[in-house]
Design a protein around this motif. Sequence first.
Motif, PDB file in Angstrom:
ATOM      1  N   CYS A  30       0.836  -1.212   0.000  1.00 56.08           N
ATOM      2  CA  CYS A  30       0.000   0.000   0.000  1.00 56.08           C
ATOM      3  C   CYS A  30       0.869   1.260   0.000  1.00 56.08           C
ATOM      4  CB  CYS A  30      -0.921   0.005   1.212  1.00 56.08           C
ATOM      5  SG  CYS A  30      -1.927   1.516   1.255  1.00 56.08           S
ATOM      6  N   CYS A  52      -7.077   2.559  -4.586  1.00 51.01           N
ATOM      7  CA  CYS A  52      -6.182   2.549  -5.765  1.00 51.01           C
ATOM      8  C   CYS A  52      -5.964   1.139  -6.312  1.00 51.01           C
ATOM      9  CB  CYS A  52      -4.843   3.182  -5.417  1.00 51.01           C
ATOM     10  SG  CYS A  52      -3.787   2.123  -4.395  1.00 51.01           S
ATOM     11  N   CYS A  55      -2.908  -2.980  -3.845  1.00 54.94           N
ATOM     12  CA  CYS A  55      -2.705  -4.129  -2.960  1.00 54.94           C
ATOM     13  C   CYS A  55      -3.426  -5.386  -3.446  1.00 54.94           C
ATOM     14  CB  CYS A  55      -3.201  -3.783  -1.556  1.00 54.94           C
ATOM     15  SG  CYS A  55      -4.955  -3.346  -1.542  1.00 54.94           S
TER      16      CYS A  55
HETATM   17  S1  SF4 Z   1      -6.687  -0.060  -2.266  1.00 55.33           S
HETATM   18 FE1  SF4 Z   1      -5.115  -1.126  -1.113  1.00 55.33          FE
HETATM   19  S2  SF4 Z   1      -3.174  -0.199  -1.763  1.00 55.33           S
HETATM   20 FE2  SF4 Z   1      -4.794   1.223  -2.399  1.00 55.33          FE
HETATM   21  S3  SF4 Z   1      -4.990   2.658  -0.697  1.00 55.33           S
HETATM   22 FE3  SF4 Z   1      -6.471   1.034  -0.312  1.00 55.33          FE
HETATM   23  S4  SF4 Z   1      -5.403  -0.415   1.001  1.00 55.33           S
HETATM   24 FE4  SF4 Z   1      -3.824   0.918   0.075  1.00 55.33          FE
END
Ligand code: SF4
Length: 411
Positions: A30, A52, A55
């Motif tokens: 992340c 986003c 992860c």
């Molecule tokens: S989707 Fe996953 S990588 Fe992106 S901000 Fe959220 S926890 Fe972090």
Amino acid sequence: MNAALPVAVLKQHLIDPEICIRCNTCEETCPIDAITHDSNNYVVDPDICNGCMACVPPCPTGSIDNWRLVARSDAYSVQEQLGWDELPREQPLPDALAAVEPAADAAIDPAPAAQASVTPGASVPPWSAAHPYVNLYTHKTPVTATVVGNYRVTGADTDSDIHHIVLDFGELPFPVLEGQSIGILPPGTDAQGRPHHARQYSLASPRDGERAGYNNLSLTVKRVIEDHQGQPVSGVCSNYLCDLARNDTVQVIGPFGHTFLMPNHPGANLIMICTGTGSAPMRAMTERYRRRIETGENGRLMLFFGARTERELPYFGPLMKLPRDFIDINLALSREAGQPKRYVQDLIRERAADVRGLLADRNTCIYVCGLKGMEVGVLDALRDVTVQAGQDWTILHDVLRREGRLHFETY
Ligand code: SF4
Ligand SMILES: Cc1cc2nc3c(=O)[nH]c(=O)nc-3n(C[C@H](O)[C@H](O)[C@H](O)COP(=O)(O)OP(=O)(O)OC[C@H]3O[C@@H](n4cnc5c(N)ncnc54)[C@H](O)[C@@H]3O)c2cc1C
Ligand code: SF4
């Protein structure tokens, strides 16, 4: 990206505690530190996560890919999530919000730029990889395997105690592919009285079994007797596994992993770069190739294998017996008496012309497995051999990632 939703509605990102194997990959991935954990769960902070998706592809179990539409004011807090044993059911939105159509797609659209900035390897498998099964057995439904072999594969006079352990699944289906891993549930509880979480181990055997045609697989397990800082410690699961005797039983979950997979098409070349127990997936892939040596389908195999000394190198004897025209073996020894220190990245540079030749072939996939710290050194070496020939590493690196041809598994 959640900011694109109607203000009062949140597509909340959640982790399924029943499937998550607490491997820490998501927290490391992340880019904005939205993931945290305690000894019970890995959780996503709704006040930080922007959806986003960086992860999601690296998660070996898919447990991270859970989303709930909630009223923003009712979002599950970090504290609540840390206490969960399972995900809550999807609840209907309050009437006042249900009428508002959320921009759900926008909330879960992957953001490739964000992914590219955080992961050095591909988040997709090679195009020709076979279909992997994942999560067939979970914490709630583990499978029992029987130990049918457990022996040391490093010199008895060294500090590096690495075991080759063979597990048999009897009549129960446990389909795997080279490059996948399984989870072992060690017996007993942690300091908080909770059952120990699962530890992940890469398969060291090919898809048709440690013994071809048998429903078994093998692991390469290093007994952890000191932590990463060199302080004495007794690793819970590695010591449990290394001490197992024949006919003991083990609770297994998995299999895991859907990207670190080998190509399945004829003529595919593999560059394998590993240290220590990172040799497990390389053994699995090499053995897959060895078993079909007569078919003529194999491309080239090039191995870079790092250890302190030959005696600390798992599977040294069998490896050296493989025919030289089958696999191109490059051993990097960093503490061998009377020899200069060499690391895998040194050998990659020494073999620049051959590495470059393979990199230029779209049938080549690269696998890196072992200590976390090796990622940077290996990437630098690959960049150097490319740049030396006047080529652009940034472009090639991007192609390798996009085409699922560069894979890292470090821990
Ligand atoms: S989707 Fe996953 S990588 Fe992106 S901000 Fe959220 S926890 Fe972090
Ligand atoms: C994808 C993946 C694949 C893996 N494959 C393998 C494999 O094929 N073979 C293998 O042996 N391990 C593998 N591991 C590591 C394995 O999952 C465990 O982390 C490792 O066996 C230590 O577990 P433990 O319960 O013995 O130690 P713990 O009780 O969890 O940890 C004890 C202490 O040792 C430290 N520590 C943890 N791991 C190590 C280590 N490897 N070296 C030094 N210190 C450590 C911890 O930080 C902690 O301080 C893999 C991990 C991942 C994420
Ligand atoms: S299994 Fe997935 S969700 Fe769980 S810690 Fe690993 S990457 Fe994160």
